[in-house]
Design an enzyme around this catalytic site. Sequence first.
Site, PDB file in Angstrom:
ATOM      1  N   GLN A 158      13.367   1.759  -1.416  1.00  0.00           N
ATOM      2  CA  GLN A 158      12.607   1.451  -2.629  1.00  0.00           C
ATOM      3  C   GLN A 158      13.352   1.877  -3.892  1.00  0.00           C
ATOM      4  O   GLN A 158      13.283   1.224  -4.921  1.00  0.00           O
ATOM      5  CB  GLN A 158      11.218   2.096  -2.579  1.00  0.00           C
ATOM      6  CG  GLN A 158      10.289   1.519  -3.618  1.00  0.00           C
ATOM      7  CD  GLN A 158       8.991   2.278  -3.748  1.00  0.00           C
ATOM      8  OE1 GLN A 158       8.979   3.496  -3.927  1.00  0.00           O
ATOM      9  NE2 GLN A 158       7.877   1.567  -3.647  1.00  0.00           N
ATOM     10  N   ASP A 190       0.844  -1.205   0.000  1.00  0.00           N
ATOM     11  CA  ASP A 190       0.000   0.000   0.000  1.00  0.00           C
ATOM     12  C   ASP A 190       0.877   1.252   0.000  1.00  0.00           C
ATOM     13  O   ASP A 190       0.719   2.136  -0.832  1.00  0.00           O
ATOM     14  CB  ASP A 190      -0.909   0.007   1.240  1.00  0.00           C
ATOM     15  CG  ASP A 190      -1.714  -1.264   1.344  1.00  0.00           C
ATOM     16  OD1 ASP A 190      -2.575  -1.479   0.486  1.00  0.00           O
ATOM     17  OD2 ASP A 190      -1.451  -2.062   2.267  1.00  0.00           O
ATOM     18  N   ARG A 247       5.607 -10.751  -5.443  1.00  0.00           N
ATOM     19  CA  ARG A 247       4.344 -10.935  -4.720  1.00  0.00           C
ATOM     20  C   ARG A 247       3.544  -9.633  -4.723  1.00  0.00           C
ATOM     21  O   ARG A 247       4.044  -8.588  -5.164  1.00  0.00           O
ATOM     22  CB  ARG A 247       4.644 -11.355  -3.290  1.00  0.00           C
ATOM     23  CG  ARG A 247       5.210 -10.224  -2.453  1.00  0.00           C
ATOM     24  CD  ARG A 247       5.585 -10.665  -1.049  1.00  0.00           C
ATOM     25  NE  ARG A 247       5.589  -9.523  -0.141  1.00  0.00           N
ATOM     26  CZ  ARG A 247       6.053  -9.557   1.093  1.00  0.00           C
ATOM     27  NH1 ARG A 247       6.555 -10.682   1.577  1.00  0.00           N
ATOM     28  NH2 ARG A 247       6.000  -8.483   1.870  1.00  0.00           N
ATOM     29  N   GLY A 248       2.360  -9.682  -4.143  1.00  0.00           N
ATOM     30  CA  GLY A 248       1.590  -8.456  -3.887  1.00  0.00           C
ATOM     31  C   GLY A 248       1.206  -7.766  -5.166  1.00  0.00           C
ATOM     32  O   GLY A 248       0.554  -8.333  -6.035  1.00  0.00           O
ATOM     33  N   GLU A 249       1.656  -6.536  -5.307  1.00  0.00           N
ATOM     34  CA  GLU A 249       1.274  -5.735  -6.464  1.00  0.00           C
ATOM     35  C   GLU A 249       2.471  -4.973  -7.010  1.00  0.00           C
ATOM     36  O   GLU A 249       2.840  -5.094  -8.181  1.00  0.00           O
ATOM     37  CB  GLU A 249       0.174  -4.763  -6.038  1.00  0.00           C
ATOM     38  CG  GLU A 249      -0.215  -3.809  -7.094  1.00  0.00           C
ATOM     39  CD  GLU A 249      -1.589  -3.190  -6.863  1.00  0.00           C
ATOM     40  OE1 GLU A 249      -1.781  -2.081  -7.332  1.00  0.00           O
ATOM     41  OE2 GLU A 249      -2.476  -3.805  -6.234  1.00  0.00           O
ATOM     42  N   ASP A 250       3.123  -4.207  -6.140  1.00  0.00           N
ATOM     43  CA  ASP A 250       4.169  -3.321  -6.643  1.00  0.00           C
ATOM     44  C   ASP A 250       5.385  -4.102  -7.147  1.00  0.00           C
ATOM     45  O   ASP A 250       5.928  -3.796  -8.212  1.00  0.00           O
ATOM     46  CB  ASP A 250       4.586  -2.321  -5.554  1.00  0.00           C
ATOM     47  CG  ASP A 250       5.455  -1.226  -6.139  1.00  0.00           C
ATOM     48  OD1 ASP A 250       5.007  -0.555  -7.084  1.00  0.00           O
ATOM     49  OD2 ASP A 250       6.599  -1.065  -5.688  1.00  0.00           O
ATOM     50  N   SER A 251       5.822  -5.118  -6.403  1.00  0.00           N
ATOM     51  CA  SER A 251       7.008  -5.857  -6.876  1.00  0.00           C
ATOM     52  C   SER A 251       6.687  -6.620  -8.155  1.00  0.00           C
ATOM     53  O   SER A 251       7.573  -6.838  -8.993  1.00  0.00           O
ATOM     54  CB  SER A 251       7.570  -6.784  -5.793  1.00  0.00           C
ATOM     55  OG  SER A 251       6.619  -7.721  -5.374  1.00  0.00           O
TER      56      SER A 251
HETATM   57  O1  TRH Z   1       4.561  -6.172   0.578  1.00  0.00           O
HETATM   58  P1  TRH Z   1       3.550  -6.741  -0.309  1.00  0.00           P
HETATM   59  O2  TRH Z   1       3.121  -8.099  -0.019  1.00  0.00           O
HETATM   60  O3  TRH Z   1       2.301  -5.795  -0.337  1.00  0.00           O
HETATM   61  C1  TRH Z   1       0.949  -6.225  -0.385  1.00  0.00           C
HETATM   62  C2  TRH Z   1       0.302  -5.981  -1.691  1.00  0.00           C
HETATM   63  O4  TRH Z   1       0.521  -4.690  -2.165  1.00  0.00           O
HETATM   64  C3  TRH Z   1      -1.179  -6.216  -1.585  1.00  0.00           C
HETATM   65  O5  TRH Z   1      -1.803  -5.902  -2.788  1.00  0.00           O
HETATM   66  C4  TRH Z   1      -1.732  -5.376  -0.484  1.00  0.00           C
HETATM   67  O6  TRH Z   1      -3.070  -5.586  -0.328  1.00  0.00           O
HETATM   68  C5  TRH Z   1      -1.011  -5.750   0.767  1.00  0.00           C
HETATM   69  O7  TRH Z   1       0.360  -5.485   0.608  1.00  0.00           O
HETATM   70  C6  TRH Z   1      -1.541  -5.024   1.953  1.00  0.00           C
HETATM   71  O8  TRH Z   1       4.114  -6.742  -1.808  1.00  0.00           O
HETATM   72  P2  TRH Z   1       4.390  -5.566  -2.852  1.00  0.00           P
HETATM   73  O9  TRH Z   1       3.106  -4.988  -3.366  1.00  0.00           O
HETATM   74  O10 TRH Z   1       5.278  -6.110  -3.848  1.00  0.00           O
HETATM   75  O11 TRH Z   1       5.126  -4.439  -2.039  1.00  0.00           O
HETATM   76  C7  TRH Z   1       6.455  -4.536  -1.617  1.00  0.00           C
HETATM   77  C8  TRH Z   1       7.089  -3.159  -1.638  1.00  0.00           C
HETATM   78  O12 TRH Z   1       8.272  -3.185  -0.899  1.00  0.00           O
HETATM   79  C9  TRH Z   1       7.450  -2.695  -3.049  1.00  0.00           C
HETATM   80  O13 TRH Z   1       7.189  -1.303  -3.187  1.00  0.00           O
HETATM   81  C10 TRH Z   1       8.958  -2.915  -3.119  1.00  0.00           C
HETATM   82  C11 TRH Z   1       9.337  -2.650  -1.679  1.00  0.00           C
HETATM   83  N1  TRH Z   1      10.619  -3.230  -1.248  1.00  0.00           N
HETATM   84  C12 TRH Z   1      11.710  -2.396  -1.018  1.00  0.00           C
HETATM   85  O14 TRH Z   1      11.596  -1.178  -1.222  1.00  0.00           O
HETATM   86  N2  TRH Z   1      12.888  -2.940  -0.595  1.00  0.00           N
HETATM   87  C13 TRH Z   1      13.050  -4.277  -0.395  1.00  0.00           C
HETATM   88  O15 TRH Z   1      14.148  -4.717  -0.012  1.00  0.00           O
HETATM   89  C14 TRH Z   1      11.928  -5.128  -0.646  1.00  0.00           C
HETATM   90  C15 TRH Z   1      12.047  -6.601  -0.450  1.00  0.00           C
HETATM   91  C16 TRH Z   1      10.719  -4.572  -1.062  1.00  0.00           C
END
Ligand code: TRH
Length: 371
Positions: free
Chosen positions: A248, A23, A264-268
């Site tokens: 990030q 998020d 996973r999730g959305e952004d990655s």
């Molecule tokens: O962390 P997530 O599982 O987030 C999830 C999803 O967004 C899901 O849709 C939502 O409903 C839930 O959260 C609450 O996975 P996501 O979306 O990939 O987000 C990870 C974020 O973390 C992404 O912006 C990349 C960032 N990140 C870093 O900046 N540095 C890191 O070392 C890592 C591993 C991730």
Amino acid sequence: MDLARATLKNWDIFCRVLDNYGDIGVCWRLASQLAAEHGAGVRLWVDDLASCRMLVPELSMAPGPQQLHGVELRAWPEPWQPVEPGDVVVESFACELPTAFVAAMARRARPPVWINLEYLSAESWVEGAHGLPSPHPALPLRKHFFFPGFTPSTGGLLRERGLLEARRRWDASRVGGAALTIFLFSYGHPALPALLEAWAGGPVPLRVRMPPGTARDQVGAWLGDPLRDGTEATRGALRVEALPFVAQEDFDALLWEADLLLVRGEDSAVRAMWAGRPFVWQLYPQADDARLHKMEAFLARHGAGLPPPAREAEAELFRAWNFAGDPAAAWPRWLASRTELAAHAERWCDELENLGNLAENLVNFCAERVK
Ligand code: TRH
């Protein structure tokens, strides 16, 4: 349109962190892109500064506004403290704005453009719902649904200016190693130990790089030795490297370093697509049916340009990795299709590039609302 854009100077983006980093990951990305590329004055309201600090380490936990990367970051106060709303208000993922703020929006001479930024899905109904207005039941306000997506009838995907050029420069100078490098960022999975066994006993040397989290804890348990940041361990053909959590802005480079991305999730997942690497997307756990439909809709869209054996190999690994399947059994077929999947990942990235990017599409959408 330029005149309309000029009247949309000040933006308020609201973010509630449910769990994990997606998020705030999406909201921070959007806020900083609007500031850097569209000259917007952005206030980002976040209810969980500690999660935000994982992505933006220079953030201070002190109360009070702070300026970071051109964005004014604000802790979302409880109870709400009155402020004058901006020209555009983005409510991310139906996070529900403070009632007093909504009342202040209605009092403005020209009410703000009010956007509900939704979650990403490849399902076809998204095209019909994107942009739809929803009138407030009592106040003279309309909220618009804005859906990210994979077609021109959606809001597209977030992509910073210069991202693909930077990635292609990186690729041009990359020297591949002898091992196949996998970036593994996932939720826990009951079959992960079996997959590790298959990897360790398999014919291909693998270098698996993992940020902290429950999946890495599972790997530590399988190794019999918890993996701390910066350490590594080898079992047979498998070498596991424990990475620290990075800011990030440094995240993409971790993806570019790899040949296969388990995200996973959305952004990655979106970043994996811009990385132009084959990937397996583990969707955020929801009711099984919702996640199944989302996953199958994505597979149908993504697999459309693939020869059938590669399409099936990809789908098999996605299904096993999202549900209680057997990823170890799916692995050899994925490996056999690796070359086609790598070429397809580049084509997919090129196709998505033609959709424009979400921040720009959003600015244009808002400008249309005030013409
Ligand atoms: O962390 P997530 O599982 O987030 C999830 C999803 O967004 C899901 O849709 C939502 O409903 C839930 O959260 C609450 O996975 P996501 O979306 O990939 O987000 C990870 C974020 O973390 C992404 O912006 C990349 C960032 N990140 C870093 O900046 N540095 C890191 O070392 C890592 C591993 C991730």
